[in-house]
Design a protein around this motif. Structure first.
Motif, PDB file in Angstrom:
ATOM      1  N   SER A  26       0.722  -1.278   0.071  1.00 35.35           N
ATOM      2  CA  SER A  26      -0.142  -0.147   0.006  1.00 35.35           C
ATOM      3  C   SER A  26       0.857   1.298  -0.177  1.00 35.35           C
ATOM      4  CB  SER A  26      -1.014  -0.009   1.235  1.00 35.35           C
ATOM      5  OG  SER A  26      -1.761  -1.008   1.027  1.00 35.35           O
ATOM      6  N   LEU A  27       0.524   2.055  -0.919  1.00 31.84           N
ATOM      7  CA  LEU A  27       1.242   3.642  -0.727  1.00 31.84           C
ATOM      8  C   LEU A  27       0.240   4.594  -0.599  1.00 31.84           C
ATOM      9  CD1 LEU A  27       2.963   2.930  -4.311  1.00 31.84           C
ATOM     10  CD2 LEU A  27       3.892   2.467  -2.062  1.00 31.84           C
ATOM     11  N   ALA A  28       0.624   5.545   0.060  1.00 28.43           N
ATOM     12  CA  ALA A  28       0.111   6.768   0.415  1.00 28.43           C
ATOM     13  C   ALA A  28      -0.172   7.857  -0.933  1.00 28.43           C
ATOM     14  CB  ALA A  28       0.704   7.676   1.542  1.00 28.43           C
ATOM     15  N   ALA A  29      -1.372   7.887  -1.038  1.00 26.55           N
ATOM     16  CA  ALA A  29      -1.495   8.813  -2.333  1.00 26.55           C
ATOM     17  C   ALA A  29      -1.046  10.427  -2.248  1.00 26.55           C
ATOM     18  CB  ALA A  29      -3.422   8.851  -2.499  1.00 26.55           C
ATOM     19  N   GLU A  30      -0.637  10.703  -3.372  1.00 27.95           N
ATOM     20  CA  GLU A  30      -0.226  12.018  -3.589  1.00 27.95           C
ATOM     21  C   GLU A  30      -0.657  12.462  -4.824  1.00 27.95           C
ATOM     22  OE1 GLU A  30       4.149  14.726  -2.826  1.00 27.95           O
ATOM     23  OE2 GLU A  30       4.023  12.670  -3.618  1.00 27.95           O
ATOM     24  N   GLU A  31      -1.596  13.583  -4.515  1.00 27.13           N
ATOM     25  CA  GLU A  31      -2.156  14.435  -5.701  1.00 27.13           C
ATOM     26  C   GLU A  31      -2.119  15.979  -5.565  1.00 27.13           C
ATOM     27  OE1 GLU A  31      -6.014  12.983  -6.730  1.00 27.13           O
ATOM     28  OE2 GLU A  31      -5.260  10.772  -6.645  1.00 27.13           O
ATOM     29  N   PRO A  32      -2.077  16.695  -6.743  1.00 28.94           N
ATOM     30  CA  PRO A  32      -1.994  18.234  -6.520  1.00 28.94           C
ATOM     31  C   PRO A  32      -3.318  18.614  -6.009  1.00 28.94           C
ATOM     32  CG  PRO A  32      -2.067  17.655  -8.813  1.00 28.94           C
ATOM     33  CD  PRO A  32      -2.012  16.199  -8.009  1.00 28.94           C
ATOM     34  N   LEU A  33      -3.463  19.488  -5.325  1.00 26.44           N
ATOM     35  CA  LEU A  33      -4.732  20.284  -4.883  1.00 26.44           C
ATOM     36  C   LEU A  33      -4.612  21.844  -5.338  1.00 26.44           C
ATOM     37  CD1 LEU A  33      -7.576  20.295  -3.644  1.00 26.44           C
ATOM     38  CD2 LEU A  33      -6.369  20.972  -1.538  1.00 26.44           C
ATOM     39  N   ASN A  51     -10.091  15.486   3.592  1.00 26.61           N
ATOM     40  CA  ASN A  51     -10.156  16.819   4.262  1.00 26.61           C
ATOM     41  C   ASN A  51      -9.656  17.988   3.436  1.00 26.61           C
ATOM     42  OD1 ASN A  51      -9.156  14.455   6.685  1.00 26.61           O
ATOM     43  ND2 ASN A  51     -11.181  15.401   6.889  1.00 26.61           N
ATOM     44  N   ASP A  52     -10.059  18.060   2.241  1.00 28.14           N
ATOM     45  CA  ASP A  52      -9.411  19.211   1.394  1.00 28.14           C
ATOM     46  C   ASP A  52     -10.169  20.476   1.745  1.00 28.14           C
ATOM     47  OD1 ASP A  52      -7.781  17.376  -0.043  1.00 28.14           O
ATOM     48  OD2 ASP A  52      -9.505  16.740  -1.367  1.00 28.14           O
ATOM     49  N   ILE A  53     -11.432  20.461   2.208  1.00 22.91           N
ATOM     50  CA  ILE A  53     -11.983  21.797   2.613  1.00 22.91           C
ATOM     51  C   ILE A  53     -11.110  22.507   3.550  1.00 22.91           C
ATOM     52  CG2 ILE A  53     -13.809  23.019   3.322  1.00 22.91           C
ATOM     53  CD1 ILE A  53     -14.290  22.172   0.510  1.00 22.91           C
ATOM     54  N   ASP A  54     -11.014  21.435   4.875  1.00 26.66           N
ATOM     55  CA  ASP A  54     -10.230  21.842   5.894  1.00 26.66           C
ATOM     56  C   ASP A  54      -8.584  22.456   5.638  1.00 26.66           C
ATOM     57  OD1 ASP A  54     -12.122  21.444   7.562  1.00 26.66           O
ATOM     58  OD2 ASP A  54     -11.307  19.580   8.423  1.00 26.66           O
ATOM     59  N   LEU A  55      -8.261  21.629   4.477  1.00 29.32           N
ATOM     60  CA  LEU A  55      -6.828  22.029   4.021  1.00 29.32           C
ATOM     61  C   LEU A  55      -6.799  23.310   3.386  1.00 29.32           C
ATOM     62  CD1 LEU A  55      -3.821  21.516   3.379  1.00 29.32           C
ATOM     63  CD2 LEU A  55      -4.575  20.281   1.374  1.00 29.32           C
ATOM     64  N   ALA A  56      -7.768  23.609   2.788  1.00 32.38           N
ATOM     65  CA  ALA A  56      -7.703  25.020   1.950  1.00 32.38           C
ATOM     66  C   ALA A  56      -7.870  26.221   2.740  1.00 32.38           C
ATOM     67  CB  ALA A  56      -8.909  24.961   0.893  1.00 32.38           C
ATOM     68  N   VAL A  89      -9.624  20.324  -6.887  1.00 32.70           N
ATOM     69  CA  VAL A  89      -9.877  21.781  -6.899  1.00 32.70           C
ATOM     70  C   VAL A  89     -10.710  22.293  -5.784  1.00 32.70           C
ATOM     71  CG1 VAL A  89     -10.597  23.868  -7.896  1.00 32.70           C
ATOM     72  CG2 VAL A  89      -9.323  22.183  -9.286  1.00 32.70           C
ATOM     73  N   VAL A  90     -10.381  22.959  -4.851  1.00 30.81           N
ATOM     74  CA  VAL A  90     -11.167  23.750  -4.022  1.00 30.81           C
ATOM     75  C   VAL A  90     -11.171  25.099  -4.112  1.00 30.81           C
ATOM     76  CG1 VAL A  90     -11.356  24.229  -1.541  1.00 30.81           C
ATOM     77  CG2 VAL A  90     -10.677  22.075  -1.882  1.00 30.81           C
ATOM     78  N   VAL A 195      -5.795  23.154  11.599  1.00 29.49           N
ATOM     79  CA  VAL A 195      -6.181  24.357  11.365  1.00 29.49           C
ATOM     80  C   VAL A 195      -7.628  24.728  10.934  1.00 29.49           C
ATOM     81  CG1 VAL A 195      -5.674  26.886  11.178  1.00 29.49           C
ATOM     82  CG2 VAL A 195      -3.983  25.123  11.976  1.00 29.49           C
ATOM     83  N   GLY A 196      -7.586  24.118   9.695  1.00 33.39           N
ATOM     84  CA  GLY A 196      -9.055  24.447   8.931  1.00 33.39           C
ATOM     85  C   GLY A 196     -10.073  23.733   9.600  1.00 33.39           C
ATOM     86  N   TRP A 197      -9.878  22.580  10.326  1.00 38.79           N
ATOM     87  CA  TRP A 197     -11.006  22.005  11.251  1.00 38.79           C
ATOM     88  C   TRP A 197     -11.439  23.024  12.187  1.00 38.79           C
ATOM     89  CZ3 TRP A 197     -10.921  21.137  16.481  1.00 38.79           C
ATOM     90  CH2 TRP A 197     -11.712  20.308  16.750  1.00 38.79           C
TER      91      TRP A 197
END
Length: 273
Positions: A26-33, A51-56, A89-90, A195-197
């Motif tokens: 198993s590999l951790a996914a890495e993608e651009p946001l 948790n992309d909304i929290d990240l943004a 995209v967020v 922090v976004g949370w």
């Protein structure tokens, strides 16, 4: 929904026996946001989906673009232009009256998963002033409680358990209770998700709490803690010189090498019982 992990066939080599075997891993996914503000692209960061909304929101707050949940009218995950849709995209729409981000050629908002402030022209460019005075926070935590936090964080890292390849950031109360944990290939992304949370839950400033990170305590992580009003940041590895200098400047406690029964306290040791 975007994947958090992916399976891949690998060859495992054991030099003690000289044997090779093929097995799934198993590999951790890495993608651009891509983070957009009012439909305009502002930043691209490499992250683990989730948790992309929290990240943004965390990114926008720690960069000083927003200061509270009231500054955000809407935040939504968009499909983008990829086929199939990857939802990378967020788009954050600011509340009317909130100043839009100022385009500054000295600031490069493209970040990798390993570096949160790469491309910034100077340290002065990232000394964003927080709305929250962490130096006035009287939070204290017992050293005997602090040393238990890494084990608590590690046990809560579900994706790390499967991949071994993710950083984590956890927000704790001063009595050692885990409030929220976020994982990501980038340590700065994990902190932004926490922090976004906090912003989305309208809990800022996060005073009276401890932020624990699974790696080192770098400059940008101390800055993010300061922007969120977190008075104590602890790391299982070392802090950098700039991290300690910034913590001294804003009155934040930095704990490093939090392993087993020992730790190093670099700033504001009065908060550690």
């Amino acid at each position: 929904m975007a994947r958090v992990t992916a399976r891949r066939s690998i060859v495992r080599i054991d030099t003690s026996t000289g044997q090779q075997s093929r097995r799934p891993d198993s590999l951790a996914a890495e993608e651009p946001l891509e983070i957009r503000v009012d439909h305009s692209a502002l930043a691209v960061t490499m992250r683990t989906p989730g948790n992309d909304i929290d990240l943004a929101l965390g990114f926008l707050l720690t960069e000083g673009i927003i200061g509270s949940d009231d500054d955000v009218h809407t935040a939504q995950l968009c499909a983008g232009t990829d086929t199939p849709n990857t939802y990378n995209v967020v788009d954050v729409k600011l509340t009317p009256g909130v100043p839009p981000p100022v385009t500054d050629p000295s600031r490069n908002f493209y970040t990798t998963s390993s570096c949160g402030v790469c491309g910034k022209a100077s340290i002065d460019a990232v000394r964003t002033r927080s709305r929250f005075a962490v130096d006035q926070d009287s939070a204290k935590i017992e050293a005997s409680t602090l040393v238990t936090l890494p084990d608590t964080l590690r046990k809560a890292q579900r994706t790390f358990e499967a991949t071994g390849g993710l950083h984590a950031a956890g927000l704790f109360t001063t009595d050692g209770q885990l409030v929220v944990i976020r994982e990501d290939v980038g340590r700065h992304n994990a902190v932004d998700k926490v922090v976004g949370w906090g912003l989305r839950e309208r809990r800022l400033p996060l005073d009276g709490h401890v932020l624990l990170v699974s790696g080192r305590a770098s400059f940008e992580l101390v800055q993010k803690a300061s922007m969120a009003g977190i008075p104590i940041i602890a790391a299982v590895s070392a802090p950098s010189t700039l991290a300690v200098e910034l913590a001294d400047e804003v009155g934040l406690t930095v704990v490093g090498f939090l392993r087993g029964s020992t730790m190093n306290v670099y700033t504001r040791p009065d908060r550690i019982g």
